[in-house]
Design an enzyme around this catalytic site. Structure first.
Site, short mmCIF file in Angstrom:
data_model
loop_
_atom_site.label_atom_id
_atom_site.label_comp_id
_atom_site.label_asym_id
_atom_site.label_seq_id
_atom_site.Cartn_x
_atom_site.Cartn_y
_atom_site.Cartn_z
N ASN A 97 0.84 -1.20 0.00
CA ASN A 97 0.00 0.00 0.00
C ASN A 97 0.88 1.25 0.00
OD1 ASN A 97 -1.54 2.29 1.45
ND2 ASN A 97 -3.17 0.83 0.93
N ASN A 142 -3.23 4.26 -2.53
CA ASN A 142 -4.22 4.99 -1.74
C ASN A 142 -4.34 6.41 -2.28
OD1 ASN A 142 -5.70 6.30 0.19
ND2 ASN A 142 -4.19 6.03 1.83
N CYS A 170 -5.20 10.26 -0.13
CA CYS A 170 -4.28 11.20 0.52
C CYS A 170 -4.47 12.60 -0.06
CB CYS A 170 -2.84 10.81 0.29
SG CYS A 170 -2.49 9.11 0.60
N ASN A 181 -12.21 3.26 1.44
CA ASN A 181 -11.40 3.80 2.51
C ASN A 181 -12.36 4.30 3.60
OD1 ASN A 181 -9.22 4.97 3.97
ND2 ASN A 181 -8.12 5.31 2.06
N GLY A 216 -14.75 -2.58 4.15
CA GLY A 216 -15.61 -1.68 4.91
C GLY A 216 -16.47 -2.44 5.90
N GLY A 239 -10.67 -4.77 8.10
CA GLY A 239 -9.91 -3.65 8.67
C GLY A 239 -10.05 -3.55 10.17
#
Lengths: 245, 303
Positions: free
Chosen positions: B100, B128, B131, B193, B244, B266
């Site tokens: 990642n 990702n 950011c 995310n 998620g 996660g």
């Protein structure tokens, strides 16, 4: 670290807000005083990290203060309740550096981990002096237990209602070979400023996981890097500490 | 026993379970507890060019069902990830890992992806794009199809391994972002995310998190993530890693029916270090219960 199912043996109030929780089960993953456990509470997403006060005869003693909804729920736990607990977390205190006459400085719910430490130091033949700080007389807990170990105990209260009036740093002796401390941040900063030897500080932090995965509790260190309070801590050497304003 | 294996962007995995970036470190905290080779793979801690401490403390806040984090991409930086973390990981994990990366400019994404692409242990790159883009005042690359496509095309130009773009749900239309990534050459997308969130401490009247806001993750994100995976599946052909609020084997199966080829776990890792392992071990039971012979066969089955 191990995940264990521990059983509540007793859970009772020592003061208006400080409780003693005794848990039974496999405690083999605890290796040093100053380590902590992380307790899953039904109805709460995150675990509650609580420092170890004592381990004796297969019983883990935790002293905790009711400060929010999670610890309120803990205060209602009945004997026999089974808890999912991550055991043996954190580095704990290193007793080897203490010298013959270590000084222990604890404030409020920072006091419990110093009890297990005092016990270990006394078992090693060291002369332990403990200064235990509270706000007021009715909040005093565990001072007699320290005395029963053979420690030389001084109690301070901020309002002067018992012991020495003031903070732990107002009752510090001139001579000691090393120190260990745990308590609220303003107290730790005062201890840092006033102590003349090296020593070890135990920190509290809001944690996500408690075992090093989420990086939620990292603290900057003097070498320019960082350490996780839960994993490389909660005990830090004086020389490692960076105070953030 | 049913078949758990899936193929993600040409790489076969023993099962679809992937501990999500930021909840599994570089793997070895968990490897002390169990053999992490039972995982499909895992996505390691988001890596940036420079070492980062991240945001001030506190950077965790508990919620009714989950947590908010504002870690701020704490990581040792790419040099040490390659020289220290990957060799340590090699001792405990023999499968291809998902690398990642986080960046604050297109150039940073490009450099990171190009360097990690050359590492033998890396199977996939997970980019990702949530950011903040420093040049655009902190707006994330994942917020517009144009910016998402720019990063995708740039990293694809310097890599040979599959690039999976990790999408933020904090947008008006995640489908258009996913399509832009696909059109720019992405090999896959991972979503979602964390959702922007916050908590306020009633004792102080101030935000709990020092950074004020953070990203919510936890079980309440699951139906939102599932819906987004379902919508994206219907619009793009590239594989999806569904992430998620996944906390059980049932959630994994549901996410795959919605259209996920593999499934991220996660926040669950943060409250139970054995969560991913338990989910994998429970998959055969759930598959048998619902008459599923092969997980691969149900991907997008709800479409």
């Amino acid at each position: 670290m191990k995940q264990e199912i521990l059983t509540v043996k007793s859970n009772d109030a020592l003061t208006k807000s400080v409780y003693r929780l005794r848990l039974e089960g496999d405690l083999s993953s605890f290796t040093r005083p100053g380590q902590f456990c992380n307790i899953a509470l039904p109805g709460f997403y995150l675990r509650r990290p609580i420092s170890v006060c004592d381990i004796e005869d297969g019983v883990l003693t935790l002293l905790y203060k009711v400060v929010g909804h999670g610890t309120e729920a803990m205060a209602d736990m009945m004997p026999g309740t089974k808890l999912d607990v991550l055991c043996g977390l954190g580095n704990g205190y290193d007793t080897e550096k203490s010298g013959p006459a270590p000084l222990l400085l604890g404030g409020g719910v920072g006091i419990p981990p110093l009890y297990g430490l005092a016990k270990a130091l006394i078992a090693e033949g060291k002369q332990v002096r403990a200064i235990l700080g509270f706000n007021t007389a009715e909040e005093i807990f565990w001072a007699d237990e320290f005395r029963a170990l053979g420690a030389d105990v001084t109690v301070t209260t901020a309002d002067g209602s018992a012991g020495v009036k003031g903070f732990v740093t107002d009752a510090m002796p001139d001579e000691y070979t090393y120190f260990y401390t745990c308590g609220p941040i303003p107290m730790l900063r005062a201890v840092y400023a006033k102590t003349v030897t090296s020593g070890q500080f135990s920190f509290e932090a809001r944690m996500g996981c408690g075992f090093g995965a989420c990086m939620g509790c990292s603290m900057k260190t003097a070498d320019g890097g960082y350490k996780r309070v839960c994993r490389e801590g909660p005990v830090f050497e004086k020389e490692e500490i960076v105070w953030e304003s | 026993m049913g078949k758990l294996n899936v193929t993600l962007c040409g790489i076969e995995m023993d099962n679809p379970v992937i501990p999500a970036s930021g909840t599994f470190g570089y793997g070895y905290e968990f490897a002390e507890l169990y053999d992490i080779n039972c995982l499909g793979t895992f996505s390691f801690k988001g890596t940036t060019k420079e070492p980062r401490y991240g945001n001030p403390l506190p950077r965790i806040a508990e919620c009714k069902a989950g947590l908010i984090n504002a870690i701020g991409l704490q990581n040792p930086g790419i040099d040490r990830v390659i020289s220290e973390e990957l060799p340590k990981l090699k001792e405990v994990f023999s499968k291809p890992v998902m690398a990642n990366v986080g960046g604050f400019s297109v150039e940073e994404y490009v450099e990171l992806c190009a360097r990690l692409d050359r590492e033998e242990q890396v199977g996939w790159l997970e980019v990702n794009i949530s950011c903040p883009n420093v040049k655009a005042g902190g707006k994330s690359y994942g917020m517009t199809p144009e910016d998402a496509a720019e990063v995708t095309a740039a990293v694809k130009a310097v890599t040979t391994k599959p690039c999976i773009m990790k999408l933020t749900p904090n947008v008006t239309d995640i489908v258009s972002i996913a399509k832009a990534c696909e059109d720019a050459g992405a090999d896959g997308v991972s979503l979602i995310n964390t959702l922007y969130g916050m908590r306020i401490d009633l004792k102080t009247g101030r935000p709990v998190i020092a950074n004020r806001m953070g990203g919510y993750s936890g079980p309440a994100a699951f139906p939102i993530a599932l819906r987004m995976v379902y919508q994206v599946r219907s619009a793009v052909k590239i594989p999806i890693v569904g992430i998620g609020g996944v906390s059980s084997a049932e959630d994994v199966v549901e996410m795959m029916y919605a259209g996920a080829t593999a499934v991220g776990v996660g926040a669950a890792n943060c409250i139970d270090p054995f969560a991913s392992k338990k989910i994998i071990e429970d998959l055969p039971r759930v598959m048998e219960k619902y008459g599923i012979d092969s997980l691969e066969s149900i991907i997008g089955g709800a479409q």
